[in-house]
Write a protein that holds these residues in place. Structure first.
Motif, short mmCIF file in Angstrom:
data_model
loop_
_atom_site.label_atom_id
_atom_site.label_comp_id
_atom_site.label_asym_id
_atom_site.label_seq_id
_atom_site.Cartn_x
_atom_site.Cartn_y
_atom_site.Cartn_z
N TYR A 169 0.82 -1.22 0.00
CA TYR A 169 0.00 0.00 0.00
C TYR A 169 0.86 1.26 0.00
CZ TYR A 169 -4.16 -2.84 0.70
OH TYR A 169 -5.17 -3.74 0.52
N GLN A 174 -4.72 4.68 1.58
CA GLN A 174 -4.88 3.55 0.65
C GLN A 174 -5.40 2.31 1.38
OE1 GLN A 174 -4.54 3.23 -2.65
NE2 GLN A 174 -3.80 5.29 -3.09
N MET A 175 -4.89 2.08 2.58
CA MET A 175 -5.32 0.91 3.35
C MET A 175 -6.78 1.05 3.79
SD MET A 175 -1.84 0.35 5.60
CE MET A 175 -2.02 -1.37 6.03
N SER A 194 -9.03 0.43 0.88
CA SER A 194 -9.10 -0.99 0.58
C SER A 194 -10.02 -1.72 1.55
CB SER A 194 -7.69 -1.60 0.63
OG SER A 194 -7.73 -2.98 0.35
#
Length: 285
Positions: A59, A158-159, A162
């Motif tokens: 990530y 980003q994590m 997701s």
């Protein structure tokens, strides 16, 4: 001295070396998960640590490329490719450190159960201990990350994105459940196809073995397939930082576990155990 007589069934059942190697590995794993359960948990925990570090790296790489623009276009698609390659090394590290990963063990216990080298009770114990160890390792990484700035900023964004995407599979109802299940089946099919190639004795050099494992994880990471252990670790990292809907997370992991078992345990493990079973042919010979 007479030459050895060639085995007439060698060409009909070329995967017997693979089955033999897996059954030998199963014997070691079964012994460790019984009399040496604490040591087995430690080996499984190391796999969780490796998954956590390499998944966070994935990530971070995606975030780094996403922050760069070229000709007015974000480089995030390239970052997804590079990040997937970086994450691919996780399986290599796990294999060569002799750590224990749940998803590849699904294939191993299924082959052992087919050949009656283990019962499903002992197989489930092994898988349960392995998942527990993977979880402990993931929580260890998550705790370290929680009290550091390792994934602050764009990487954490980003994590979180997701996680939101993965939880949406569960909250969207049957269509999302089916999508998640298919992605989980394909994910562990790829992982255990790589392990089949590593165990079958045809690949002799370590470099090719590493490339096989990297490519299999690249496929799952780049296509956004669902891996129960990787999801568990990701949920742990984000949950300790940002909070998490535990019900949706548990639903995601449960469906991923089922799909992973179908992909690795049934489509690779039981399938290859059956197609390489020469017992009837030897009885009739």
């Amino acid at each position: 001295m007479s030459a050895p007589v060639p085995d007439p069934l060698a060409g009909l059942f070329p995967g017997r070396h693979f089955i033999s190697t897996v059954l030998d590995a199963l014997e070691t794993k079964t012994t460790m998960s019984g009399r040496l359960a604490r040591r087995y948990l430690q080996r499984a925990a190391m796999a969780g640590v490796i998954i956590g570090l390499l998944y966070a790296t994935h990530y971070a790489v995606v975030a780094a490329f996403a922050s760069v623009e070229a000709a007015g276009t974000s480089l995030q698609p390239i970052g997804r490719m590079v990040g997937a390659v970086a994450f691919g090394w996780a399986l290599v590290f796990i294999y060569y450190s002799r750590s224990e990963l749940l998803t590849s063990n699904m294939m191993i216990v299924s082959i052992g159960a087919y050949h009656r080298r283990t019962g499903w009770g002992r197989a489930l114990r092994l898988l349960g201990l392995c998942y527990l160890g993977n979880l402990v390792g993931g929580l260890f990484v998550a705790a370290l990350v929680r009290f550091s700035t390792v994934v602050d900023g764009a990487a954490l964004d980003q994590m979180v994105a997701s996680v939101d995407h993965k939880l949406a599979y569960v909250s969207s109802g049957p269509a999302g459940w089916g999508d998640l299940l298919v992605r989980a089946v394909l994910c562990n099919f790829c992982i255990n196809l790589a392990m089949l190639l590593v165990y079958n004795g045809l690949i002799k050099d370590d470099l090719t073995k590493a490339l096989v494992m990297i490519v299999s994880v690249f496929i799952f990471a780049f296509l956004g397939l669902e891996h129960s252990v990787a999801n568990t670790v990701l949920f742990s990292i984000v949950g300790l930082r940002e909070g998490l809907d535990l019900g949706l997370a548990a639903g995601n992991v449960a469906l991923a576990l089922v799909g992973n078992f179908v992909g690795g345990g049934l489509l690779i493990g039981l399938y290859y155990a059956w197609v390489n079973d020469d017992s009837r042919w030897r009885r009739d010979a």
